[in-house]
Design a protein around this motif. Structure first.
Motif, PDB file in Angstrom:
ATOM      1  N   LEU A 167      56.212 -14.041 -33.811  1.00 35.30           N
ATOM      2  CA  LEU A 167      56.667 -13.478 -32.532  1.00 35.30           C
ATOM      3  C   LEU A 167      58.049 -12.850 -32.635  1.00 35.30           C
ATOM      4  O   LEU A 167      58.479 -12.121 -31.739  1.00 35.30           O
ATOM      5  N   ALA A 168      58.774 -13.127 -33.736  1.00 36.06           N
ATOM      6  CA  ALA A 168      60.105 -12.554 -33.911  1.00 36.06           C
ATOM      7  C   ALA A 168      60.060 -11.154 -34.522  1.00 36.06           C
ATOM      8  O   ALA A 168      61.088 -10.465 -34.564  1.00 36.06           O
ATOM      9  N   LYS A 169      58.902 -10.731 -34.983  1.00 33.65           N
ATOM     10  CA  LYS A 169      58.800  -9.390 -35.570  1.00 33.65           C
ATOM     11  C   LYS A 169      59.083  -8.328 -34.515  1.00 33.65           C
ATOM     12  O   LYS A 169      58.650  -8.438 -33.370  1.00 33.65           O
ATOM     13  N   VAL A 182      47.284 -13.812 -34.608  1.00 25.01           N
ATOM     14  CA  VAL A 182      46.364 -12.805 -34.068  1.00 25.01           C
ATOM     15  C   VAL A 182      46.151 -13.018 -32.572  1.00 25.01           C
ATOM     16  O   VAL A 182      46.146 -12.052 -31.787  1.00 25.01           O
ATOM     17  N   LEU A 183      45.978 -14.255 -32.157  1.00 21.83           N
ATOM     18  CA  LEU A 183      45.771 -14.509 -30.730  1.00 21.83           C
ATOM     19  C   LEU A 183      47.021 -14.201 -29.907  1.00 21.83           C
ATOM     20  O   LEU A 183      46.916 -13.792 -28.748  1.00 21.83           O
ATOM     21  N   GLN A 184      48.196 -14.388 -30.494  1.00 21.81           N
ATOM     22  CA  GLN A 184      49.414 -14.015 -29.780  1.00 21.81           C
ATOM     23  C   GLN A 184      49.465 -12.505 -29.564  1.00 21.81           C
ATOM     24  O   GLN A 184      49.811 -12.026 -28.474  1.00 21.81           O
ATOM     25  N   LEU A 187      49.362 -10.551 -25.912  1.00 25.28           N
ATOM     26  CA  LEU A 187      50.388  -9.592 -25.495  1.00 25.28           C
ATOM     27  C   LEU A 187      49.787  -8.238 -25.132  1.00 25.28           C
ATOM     28  O   LEU A 187      50.234  -7.571 -24.202  1.00 25.28           O
ATOM     29  N   VAL A 188      48.747  -7.843 -25.877  1.00 22.58           N
ATOM     30  CA  VAL A 188      48.132  -6.539 -25.645  1.00 22.58           C
ATOM     31  C   VAL A 188      47.271  -6.532 -24.389  1.00 22.58           C
ATOM     32  O   VAL A 188      47.184  -5.523 -23.690  1.00 22.58           O
TER      33      VAL A 188
END
Length: 329
Positions: free
Chosen positions: A163-165, A224-226, A230-231
């Protein structure tokens, strides 16, 4: 250390620490001039000098390495944690970072709780856990219950470093701050969504962890689920973390259970030859599936997700394919 911050990294000589944690700490200390000491702890019989050399090489920060300490311990023996307690006595803030395989979480938490290193509700003592958080729903609930015995929820940080990317963090701004894209972000104009997390390298020296975990638990059910959440999530009331989590949770709850006829698993050639991998292992290194979200925004839109190791190129991408205009068909 009478003041400052002590970061106790369990599994500090492992892959996660070398590739992610220590380089980030080196950059943080150089940028913020933070007074930080790294205390490495693990089962390997390293010396403090050897660990300092590892920190220097991984972090690129000689100053951070110069103060580092190493403690050899047995995760199953709470008495072996005593040297850590001695090192952190008097430190203003102590953070315990569990960069270890999931099966070691429980004994480490037991030892921390029983060694008087933490007080429940004390904000100066915190704990960080990396995914995967358990093997299934039952083990995840057991882990949460164990955390609750020693720490208040405000002291617990569950980390998904993905999530930090920058790419991931930009998704929210791209969607909700962009009047061009948000109006078309729905089933009326989106034909398909494709989410890919591909890695070029294999498992390297991580067979002990990866052969017990696999692509689905290592990448699919968290990273992947994160991205998927978000999308596809609805706009949150505010960008306060709690509201964002609620919006993501609602999107995931609308996702239909996976259909095994629309999913595949695979293993890269040469995986069975990796050191530490059983010759009879059927652990997947590749996984792909078609999923669907049954709500007003996404009903009928096929969503394809995939992840794997030892693939042709490294890529993290979300492809939104819009429907063709009538004359383009």
């Amino acid at each position: 250390m009478a003041s400052g911050v002590d970061l106790v990294i369990f599994g500090a000589t492992g892959d996660l620490s070398r590739r992610k944690i220590l380089p980030s700490l080196g950059a943080l200390v150089a940028r913020e001039r933070t007074k930080l000491r790294v205390i490495g702890a693990g089962r390997s019989h390293d010396t403090t000098d050897q660990f300092r050399e590892l920190v220097k090489e991984a972090s690129g920060n000689p100053a951070l390495a110069a103060t580092a300490e190493w403690v050899t311990l047995d995760y199953a023996d709470p008495a072996s944690f005593a040297p850590i307690n001695a090192l952190i006595t008097g430190t203003a803030v102590v953070i315990f970072y569990l960069a270890t395989p999931p099966e070691t979480f429980s004994p480490i938490l037991v030892a921390i709780a029983n060694s008087a290193m933490v007080t429940k509700g004390d904000p100066s003592r915190r704990v960080v856990l990396e995914k995967p958080l358990g093997y299934d729903r039952k083990s995840a609930k057991e882990l949460n219950a164990q955390l609750a015995t020693a720490f208040d929820e405000s002291q617990v940080y569950r980390i998904d470093h993905y999530l930090a990317k920058d790419t991931v963090q930009n998704v929210l701004a791209f969607r909700f701050s962009n009047s061009l894209f948000e109006p078309v972000w729905n089933r009326n104009l989106v034909e398909t969504i494709q989410i890919t997390v591909a890695e070029e390298e294999g498992i390297r020296q991580r067979a002990g962890y990866y052969d017990q975990t696999g692509a689905v638990r290592d990448i699919f059910q968290n990273h992947v689920l994160q991205l998927l959440a978000l999308v596809t999530m609805e706009p949150p009331t505010t960008f306060d973390p709690d509201y964002v989590r609620r919006a993501k949770r609602a999107a995931l709850r609308a996702m239909s259970p996976l259909d095994v006829t629309s999913a595949v698993r695979g293993q890269y050639e040469g995986y069975l030859d990796e050191p530490g991998v059983s010759l009879e292992s059927r652990r997947e290194t590749y996984a792909a599936a078609r999923v669907s979200i049954e709500n007003w925004r996404w009903d009928g839109v096929p969503i394809f997700v995939r992840t794997g190791k030892a693939l042709r190129r490294r890529a993290t991408e979300v492809v939104i394919k819009l429907r063709d205009a009538p004359l383009d068909r």
